[in-house]
Enzyme design. Structure first.
Site, PDB file in Angstrom:
ATOM      1  N   CYS A  15      -1.900   9.288   1.954  1.00  0.00           N
ATOM      2  CA  CYS A  15      -1.633   8.883   0.577  1.00  0.00           C
ATOM      3  C   CYS A  15      -2.836   9.096  -0.324  1.00  0.00           C
ATOM      4  O   CYS A  15      -2.692   9.067  -1.550  1.00  0.00           O
ATOM      5  CB  CYS A  15      -1.165   7.429   0.530  1.00  0.00           C
ATOM      6  SG  CYS A  15      -2.246   6.290   1.385  1.00  0.00           S
ATOM      7  N   GLU A  21       0.881  -1.170   0.000  1.00  0.00           N
ATOM      8  CA  GLU A  21       0.000   0.000   0.000  1.00  0.00           C
ATOM      9  C   GLU A  21       0.916   1.217   0.000  1.00  0.00           C
ATOM     10  O   GLU A  21       1.505   1.562   1.031  1.00  0.00           O
ATOM     11  CB  GLU A  21      -0.913  -0.010   1.226  1.00  0.00           C
ATOM     12  CG  GLU A  21      -1.875  -1.187   1.269  1.00  0.00           C
ATOM     13  CD  GLU A  21      -2.907  -1.163   0.165  1.00  0.00           C
ATOM     14  OE1 GLU A  21      -3.129  -0.087  -0.427  1.00  0.00           O
ATOM     15  OE2 GLU A  21      -3.483  -2.228  -0.117  1.00  0.00           O
TER      16      GLU A  21
END
Length: 481
Positions: A288, A254
């Site tokens: 993010c 991720e």
């Protein structure tokens, strides 16, 4: 209610038990810059012992009954609720996250473990007929999932509670022992989770180890062949390098993004305003899936630009422990200097500074830019800070192409009331998730979450993480002709 206090030192957790071999890791209060507490730092010998313990625990963990695994997870839910204020305060101190955002993350921590408790008793399989041709007459298949075995987890600094939870909770739900390296800047959240897990006697020795470690001392988390899965959340540069060194184990990544939101001409601008400003600047943009690129239809560009600037200027910056603070510190002064440099570089290249741009220490003002050069780092790389860039568009298809121009593909947001454009965005955007009438920063903890391109491999969300942490085992029965 009095403010919770932190201990001077915290142990690591080796094979389910607290150990204090040293207090070598100093963790700072990200707002004051002072040392807030110290934790033990794992040596390579300790990491090796943890992996050996996880290997020994693999069989006993796999044999735990579903209700036992569910009980562990429910115990965590109960204890996190009891320790809510302590967890939020620790997060506010070690991550510099404004207290209201810290409380929101503790709520999500609880949700994530609660979802995992529900999934722990849903390890379903399937009965599958095989008689698709004459040669398979009388054969029948049945399959179900089995835990993959010892797992290695490396979690990031920006959501030190909930992103650790998205690794720990599904591992317990399916029955995988694990070793975890929390971010050295924010290790305390994961260590408190370890303290709660240590209260669960049903877990076999070696079921978990939570080990703050230096980057140099952490090679075993990636390279040790006894580990069957590596799950990493962090920067793309580090993540892809780890994958290259991970050997035969399964890898889930991720990674980063520079998420875009498209605001079409028919959008509800008042609604979009609140959501986009929040998505761009909550926890100082250190997400993010934080909004970095704002693509606005030219018919509404001037009006919406002015709305965004006015709203951004009202955001209060300061001490994250103050409940009125919205913009707190970035994780370090180095990171604030990096992004300040990108902003200055963009302005020197012709960009217009709409608001913000100032820096003091690791406090960087909420910043909006327009007219940024297509090749600027501020537009194309992951800002990971309080910066958003406005871009006008005249054609919806061209806007989707501009979103796809990025090397990243985590999530994207689209504000539109046009059903056909919604489906076009879903079909065409090269991302892991499309969020309609909200920002790409939106995430619910049971949904499939992850990216494509440089944003990673695999999906989180408890059910989907369990799929990565398990393997299908097939049983074929011949029942006669």
């Amino acid at each position: 209610m009095p403010t919770p206090t932190l201990h001077e030192t915290y142990p690591l957790y080796l094979n389910n038990r607290p150990q204090q071999p040293n207090a070598d890791l100093a963790v700072t209060d990200k707002y004051s810059g002072e040392v807030a507490f110290r934790t033990a730092l794992a040596t390579p010998e300790i990491i090796d012992a943890a992996i050996a313990g996880a290997v020994r625990a693999a069989g006993p963990m796999a044999r735990l009954a579903a209700f036992e695994r569910q009980g562990v997870l429910q115990h965590c839910v109960d204890r996190f609720r009891e320790r809510f204020d302590e967890l939020a305060h620790a997060l506010c101190v070690e991550a510099g996250k404004p207290i209201r955002d810290s409380e929101g993350e503790v709520t999500r921590l609880i949700d994530t473990f609660r979802i995992a408790a529900e999934e722990a008793v849903r390890n379903y399989g399937e009965v599958m007929p095989l008689d698709i041709s004459e040669r398979a007459r009388g054969y029948q298949s049945m399959w179900k999932r089995y835990p993959i075995g010892p797992c290695s987890f490396i979690s990031p600094f920006n959501f030190p509670l909930n992103l650790a939870a998205h690794k720990i909770a599904p591992a317990i739900a399916i029955g995988c022992p694990f070793v975890m390296k929390p971010a050295s800047k924010t290790p305390l959240g994961a260590l408190i989770v370890g303290e709660v897990l240590a209260e669960c006697d049903v877990l076999p020795e070696g079921a978990f180890s939570i080990l703050p470690a230096s980057r140099d001392g952490a090679d075993l988390f990636t390279e040790d062949e006894r580990l069957k899965l590596l799950s990493f959340t962090g920067s793309p540069k580090v993540g892809w390098a780890l994958k290259a060194r991970a050997g035969k184990k399964k890898v889930v990544l991720e990674l980063g993004g520079n998420a875009a939101v498209v605001v079409d001409r028919d959008a509800d601008l008042d609604d979009a305003l609140e959501r986009i400003v929040f998505g761009a600047f909550y926890q100082s943009g250190q997400s993010c899936i934080g909004v970095q690129r704002i693509l606005i239809h030219e018919d509404i560009y001037g009006r919406f630009r002015d709305m965004l600037v006015d709203k951004t200027r009202t955001l209060r910056a300061g001490d994250p422990k103050d409940r009125e603070t919205f913009i707190g510190p970035m994780i370090s002064e180095d990171e604030a200097c990096r992004l300040k440099g990108w902003i200055d570089e963009a302005v020197e290249g012709g960009a217009r500074l709409l608001c913000g741009g100032g820096r003091e220490g690791n406090m960087l003002e909420a910043t909006l830019l327009e007219n940024v050069d297509r090749d600027a780092r501020a537009l194309n790389e992951e800002a990971f800070g309080p910066l958003a860039i406005l871009q006008p568009f005249s054609d919806f298809d061209a806007a989707l192409d501009e979103v796809n121009r990025s090397e990243f593909g985590l999530q994207a947001g689209v504000f539109t009331r046009d059903l056909f454009r919604m489906f076009d965005a879903w079909d065409r955007l090269e991302v892991g998730g499309v969020i309609v009438n909200d920002v790409p920063s939106y995430r619910v903890d049971n949904m499939p979450y992850g990216g494509v391109k440089d944003s990673g491999l695999g999906r989180e969300g408890i059910r989907f993480a369990i799929e990565d942490m398990s393997e299908i085992r097939n049983l074929v029965v011949r029942r006669g002709g």
